[in-house]
Structures are given as C-alpha cells and as structure tokens.
Scaffold this motif. Structure first.
Motif, short mmCIF file in Angstrom:
data_model
loop_
_atom_site.label_atom_id
_atom_site.label_comp_id
_atom_site.label_asym_id
_atom_site.label_seq_id
_atom_site.Cartn_x
_atom_site.Cartn_y
_atom_site.Cartn_z
N PHE A 128 0.83 -1.20 0.00
CA PHE A 128 0.00 0.00 0.00
C PHE A 128 0.86 1.25 0.00
N THR A 129 1.91 1.29 0.82
CA THR A 129 2.77 2.48 0.84
C THR A 129 3.48 2.68 -0.50
N GLN A 130 3.85 1.60 -1.13
CA GLN A 130 4.49 1.72 -2.45
C GLN A 130 3.48 2.25 -3.47
N PHE A 131 2.26 1.75 -3.42
CA PHE A 131 1.22 2.22 -4.34
C PHE A 131 0.89 3.69 -4.08
N ALA A 132 0.76 4.04 -2.80
CA ALA A 132 0.43 5.42 -2.44
C ALA A 132 1.54 6.38 -2.87
N SER A 133 2.78 5.96 -2.70
CA SER A 133 3.88 6.86 -3.06
C SER A 133 3.91 7.09 -4.58
N THR A 134 3.60 6.06 -5.36
CA THR A 134 3.58 6.27 -6.82
C THR A 134 2.35 7.07 -7.23
N LEU A 135 1.27 6.93 -6.49
CA LEU A 135 0.04 7.64 -6.84
C LEU A 135 0.16 9.13 -6.56
#
Length: 127
Positions: free
Chosen positions: A98-105
C-alpha cells in the motif's frame, strides 16, 4: 522373366500364402518357460544385511559439489526454502504494497519527467 524354385522354396511360398509361418520348424505356441521364480533363493551376492551408512565414503566429485553448495549458502547465492518464504512474505506484505502504491500515486509529476529525460540521453543502439 522365368524363375525356378526348389521344392523347399515352393513349400515356403505355399505356407506364407496360407498364412502360416514360413519355416515349418517354427512352433506357433511354444512351451511356457517360467524364468522368474517367486521362491526366495539364497545367494551370496545379496546379503540380508545392508552395509551401514558409516562405511560410505563420498567421491572427490561429490565432496567438491557439497563444498560448492556450502559456499553458495554462506555467500547468499543459494537460499534455503525458509529464507525464500521469508522474502516472499516481506514482498507480499500488504502494508508495504500500500505504501508503495500510495507513493507512486501521489508522487510529484516532475520526477516522472526527469526519468523520461534520462532515457533520451542514452546513446543510440548500433545495428
């Protein structure tokens, strides 16, 4: 073309045309010979007792292979199943995903442009 057959050859041709074996000495159903006996026979080749494992001496090639595997485990080239499962658990951690997805988003768009600019600076490929 004229062909002369001996009486033996003529008999063989007649037998083949009749559907029998060409050679009259051949038996259609020979007597059954049981080559495999199910009785336990005593032999000096096979002992009732197997050699103990402590008498086993590995060859030089096996010793070298085991040494290579040990070095690979120590250096980290070869991983055990436990380490592979641990790495997979870390990789599939939902919080990390989730943190990886949020950072790219929610990343700045400026960073993406810089990455694309670097791709343009690569030298062209030669044919």
């Amino acid at each position: 073309r004229e062909v002369t057959l001996t009486p033996r050859e003529a008999m063989l041709v007649r037998r083949m045309r009749a559907g029998a074996f060409a050679n009259p000495e051949t038996e259609m159903y020979p007597d059954f010979v049981d080559f495999v006996s199910y009785k336990k026979e005593i032999s000096s080749l096979y002992r009732d007792q197997y050699e103990p494992k402590r008498r086993f001496v590995p060859s030089k090639h096996e010793r070298a292979k085991v040494y290579q595997i040990m070095q690979g485990l120590k250096s980290g080239r070869i991983k055990t199943k436990a380490k592979l499962m641990e790495e997979k658990a870390k990789r599939d951690d939902p919080e990390r995903l989730f943190t990886q997805f949020a950072s790219t988003l929610w990343n700045d768009d400026d960073d993406d442009e810089e990455e694309h600019d670097q791709g343009d600076r690569l030298p062209p490929r030669l044919p």
